[in-house]
Design a protein around this motif. Structure first.
Motif, mmCIF file in Angstrom:
data_model
loop_
_atom_site.group_PDB
_atom_site.id
_atom_site.type_symbol
_atom_site.label_atom_id
_atom_site.label_comp_id
_atom_site.label_asym_id
_atom_site.label_seq_id
_atom_site.Cartn_x
_atom_site.Cartn_y
_atom_site.Cartn_z
ATOM 1 N N TRP A 1 0.798 -1.461 0.349
ATOM 2 C CA TRP A 1 -0.157 0.091 -0.068
ATOM 3 C C TRP A 1 0.762 1.163 -0.310
ATOM 4 C CZ3 TRP A 1 -2.486 2.252 4.783
ATOM 5 C CH2 TRP A 1 -3.076 3.364 4.985
ATOM 6 N N HIS A 2 1.101 2.057 -1.003
ATOM 7 C CA HIS A 2 1.271 3.649 -1.405
ATOM 8 C C HIS A 2 0.855 4.209 -0.541
ATOM 9 C CE1 HIS A 2 3.641 6.464 -4.003
ATOM 10 N NE2 HIS A 2 4.348 6.552 -2.449
ATOM 11 N N LYS A 3 1.232 4.575 0.844
ATOM 12 C CA LYS A 3 0.290 5.335 1.736
ATOM 13 C C LYS A 3 0.755 7.269 1.226
ATOM 14 C CE LYS A 3 0.682 4.461 6.032
ATOM 15 N NZ LYS A 3 1.369 4.115 7.675
ATOM 16 N N PRO A 4 -0.376 7.181 1.737
ATOM 17 C CA PRO A 4 -0.342 9.510 1.944
ATOM 18 C C PRO A 4 1.208 10.143 1.588
ATOM 19 C CG PRO A 4 -2.473 8.567 1.934
ATOM 20 C CD PRO A 4 -1.613 7.618 2.528
ATOM 21 N N ASP A 5 1.308 9.550 2.233
ATOM 22 C CA ASP A 5 2.701 9.917 3.156
ATOM 23 C C ASP A 5 3.696 9.553 2.286
ATOM 24 O OD1 ASP A 5 3.993 7.350 4.437
ATOM 25 O OD2 ASP A 5 3.475 7.645 6.338
ATOM 26 N N GLY A 6 3.898 8.330 1.241
ATOM 27 C CA GLY A 6 4.891 8.596 0.788
ATOM 28 C C GLY A 6 5.153 7.083 0.815
ATOM 29 N N THR A 7 5.541 6.434 2.067
ATOM 30 C CA THR A 7 5.715 5.645 2.205
ATOM 31 C C THR A 7 5.045 4.129 1.537
ATOM 32 O OG1 THR A 7 4.471 5.311 4.627
ATOM 33 C CG2 THR A 7 6.835 6.368 4.242
ATOM 34 N N TYR A 8 5.721 2.635 2.091
ATOM 35 C CA TYR A 8 4.795 1.588 1.625
ATOM 36 C C TYR A 8 5.021 1.464 2.675
ATOM 37 C CZ TYR A 8 5.491 2.771 -3.324
ATOM 38 O OH TYR A 8 5.957 3.778 -4.366
ATOM 39 N N THR A 9 3.394 -0.158 2.363
ATOM 40 C CA THR A 9 3.192 -0.935 3.543
ATOM 41 C C THR A 9 3.120 -1.666 3.268
ATOM 42 O OG1 THR A 9 3.034 -1.344 6.674
ATOM 43 C CG2 THR A 9 0.928 0.025 4.951
ATOM 44 N N ALA A 10 2.703 -3.085 3.506
ATOM 45 C CA ALA A 10 2.142 -4.176 3.672
ATOM 46 C C ALA A 10 0.349 -4.146 4.513
ATOM 47 C CB ALA A 10 2.716 -6.083 3.505
ATOM 48 N N ALA A 11 0.066 -3.913 3.643
ATOM 49 C CA ALA A 11 -1.391 -4.072 4.778
ATOM 50 C C ALA A 11 -2.462 -4.462 3.420
ATOM 51 C CB ALA A 11 -1.841 -2.278 4.395
ATOM 52 N N PRO A 12 -3.305 -5.865 3.882
ATOM 53 C CA PRO A 12 -3.425 -6.066 5.315
ATOM 54 C C PRO A 12 -2.000 -7.687 5.611
ATOM 55 C CG PRO A 12 -4.926 -7.604 4.241
ATOM 56 C CD PRO A 12 -4.336 -6.568 2.791
ATOM 57 N N SER A 13 -1.187 -7.222 6.666
ATOM 58 C CA SER A 13 -0.669 -8.411 6.691
ATOM 59 C C SER A 13 -0.549 -9.004 8.576
ATOM 60 C CB SER A 13 1.049 -7.808 6.743
ATOM 61 O OG SER A 13 1.446 -6.644 6.941
ATOM 62 N N THR A 14 -0.109 -10.372 8.135
ATOM 63 C CA THR A 14 0.816 -10.964 9.891
ATOM 64 C C THR A 14 2.016 -10.954 9.499
ATOM 65 O OG1 THR A 14 -0.106 -13.109 9.043
ATOM 66 C CG2 THR A 14 -2.045 -11.918 8.843
ATOM 67 N N SER A 15 2.393 -11.290 11.164
ATOM 68 C CA SER A 15 2.941 -12.294 12.157
ATOM 69 C C SER A 15 2.397 -13.678 11.820
ATOM 70 C CB SER A 15 3.682 -11.515 13.824
ATOM 71 O OG SER A 15 4.780 -12.567 13.185
ATOM 72 N N PRO A 16 2.861 -14.781 11.189
ATOM 73 C CA PRO A 16 2.271 -16.357 10.745
ATOM 74 C C PRO A 16 2.254 -16.695 12.720
ATOM 75 C CG PRO A 16 3.600 -15.505 9.186
ATOM 76 C CD PRO A 16 4.020 -14.577 9.696
ATOM 77 N N GLU A 17 0.604 -16.861 12.704
ATOM 78 C CA GLU A 17 0.453 -17.466 13.901
ATOM 79 C C GLU A 17 0.567 -17.054 15.352
ATOM 80 O OE1 GLU A 17 1.127 -21.919 14.509
ATOM 81 O OE2 GLU A 17 1.987 -22.006 11.900
ATOM 82 N N HIS A 18 0.737 -15.719 14.676
ATOM 83 C CA HIS A 18 0.695 -14.675 16.373
ATOM 84 C C HIS A 18 0.062 -13.280 15.775
ATOM 85 C CE1 HIS A 18 3.575 -12.162 19.273
ATOM 86 N NE2 HIS A 18 2.520 -13.239 19.866
ATOM 87 N N GLY A 19 -0.565 -13.016 16.208
ATOM 88 C CA GLY A 19 -1.137 -11.449 17.003
ATOM 89 C C GLY A 19 -2.061 -11.277 16.050
ATOM 90 N N PRO A 20 -2.329 -9.908 15.825
ATOM 91 C CA PRO A 20 -3.427 -9.621 14.825
ATOM 92 C C PRO A 20 -3.061 -9.326 13.653
ATOM 93 C CG PRO A 20 -2.198 -7.469 15.717
ATOM 94 C CD PRO A 20 -1.982 -8.514 16.522
ATOM 95 N N VAL A 21 -4.314 -8.816 12.680
ATOM 96 C CA VAL A 21 -3.946 -8.248 10.697
ATOM 97 C C VAL A 21 -3.817 -7.396 11.278
ATOM 98 C CG1 VAL A 21 -4.814 -8.394 8.865
ATOM 99 C CG2 VAL A 21 -5.878 -10.607 10.243
ATOM 100 N N ASP A 22 -2.378 -7.084 10.463
ATOM 101 C CA ASP A 22 -2.038 -6.020 10.901
ATOM 102 C C ASP A 22 -1.856 -4.991 9.537
ATOM 103 O OD1 ASP A 22 -0.447 -3.844 12.279
ATOM 104 O OD2 ASP A 22 1.617 -4.618 12.073
ATOM 105 N N GLN A 23 -1.467 -3.726 9.791
ATOM 106 C CA GLN A 23 -1.118 -2.956 8.459
ATOM 107 C C GLN A 23 0.566 -2.672 7.882
ATOM 108 O OE1 GLN A 23 -2.557 0.953 8.631
ATOM 109 N NE2 GLN A 23 -1.190 1.585 10.014
ATOM 110 N N GLY A 24 1.069 -3.896 8.634
ATOM 111 C CA GLY A 24 2.402 -3.581 7.972
ATOM 112 C C GLY A 24 3.077 -4.461 8.763
ATOM 113 N N ALA A 25 3.166 -5.932 9.242
ATOM 114 C CA ALA A 25 4.212 -6.725 10.027
ATOM 115 C C ALA A 25 5.435 -6.854 9.585
ATOM 116 C CB ALA A 25 2.957 -8.248 9.651
ATOM 117 N N THR A 26 6.370 -6.307 10.632
ATOM 118 C CA THR A 26 7.680 -6.486 10.496
ATOM 119 C C THR A 26 8.245 -7.504 9.427
ATOM 120 O OG1 THR A 26 8.241 -5.488 12.299
ATOM 121 C CG2 THR A 26 9.910 -6.866 11.878
ATOM 122 N N PHE A 27 7.293 -9.047 10.120
ATOM 123 C CA PHE A 27 7.751 -10.461 8.924
ATOM 124 C C PHE A 27 7.643 -10.177 7.414
ATOM 125 C CE2 PHE A 27 5.920 -14.043 6.672
ATOM 126 C CZ PHE A 27 7.653 -14.661 6.155
#
Length: 223
Positions: A82-108
């Protein structure tokens, strides 16, 4: 490619984290997508193609077999972000497999994407091809949301600082950049590597067999 289409992306190829050698690529049927949804198995697999070339220096293999797989995997990763309005890119939706929530930028997921983009850049340079694609990969890589250190000094697993220091979950997906990836290092990113060490200290020694590899990382972190 069918899995890629399920992710509503136009470019490249991928596979679900639930894939197998019999052609199964779709996420398993489960309401809890926090463990089940992660289409980054394709880019992770593609990094091994570069690793093979990097070890063998078999340019014929890279040109005839490996490069197209690496390139198309990198294109999927770029298209997924996702190319965000601030110019950065992030993975949305994304997850850290088998752990935690659905996120808009999981580090994995970001770590895997960093790795495949670096591989595609290096592969295109090795073959002297696709300078236009390379510039795009370099641009996205430069503007991908960076690794973050949380309030406990830990490498954050998600886009917000919700890590729990008492959490002893067996998976440390967000350390992919340290191993098997190459974007975290005691030499080039000492502060982030120390943050990865904090993660391992919080998680403790409890692990399943698939997670034991990461438990060797304190040696790497202390180099």
């Amino acid at each position: 490619r069918r899995q890629r289409q399920m992710c509503i992306r136009d470019s490249g190829w991928t596979a679900s984290i639930s894939g197998n050698i019999f052609g199964f690529t779709s996420p398993l049927t489960d309401e809890n997508m926090s463990w089940n949804f992660n289409p980054m198995a394709g880019p992770w697999l593609a990094t091994h193609i570069w690793e093979y070339y990097d070890y063998t220096r078999d340019k014929k293999f890279l040109k005839e077999v490996g490069y197209d797989l690496i390139k198309s995997s990198a294109n999927f990763a770029v298209d997924y972000l996702w190319h965000k309005p601030d110019g950065t890119y992030t993975a949305a939706p994304s997850t850290s497999p088998e752990h935690g929530p659905v996120d808009q930028g999981a580090t994995f997921v970001h770590a895997v994407i960093r790795e495949i983009l670096l591989n595609a850049i290096d592969a295109s340079k090795a073959l002297g091809v696709d300078s236009k694609d390379r510039k795009q990969w370099q641009y996205v890589l430069k503007h991908l949301v960076p690794y973050q250190i949380g309030r406990y000094g830990q490498l954050m697993e998600w886009s917000t600082d919700i890590d729990d220091p008492t959490d002893e979950h067996r998976h440390v997906n967000h350390l992919f950049g340290l191993h098997p990836g190459h974007t975290l290092s005691p030499i080039t990113t000492p502060e982030l590597t120390n943050a990865a060490k904090v993660v391992l200290e919080h998680r403790g020694d409890g692990a399943t067999a698939v997670s034991y590899t990461h438990l060797t990382l304190p040696t790497i972190c202390s180099v």
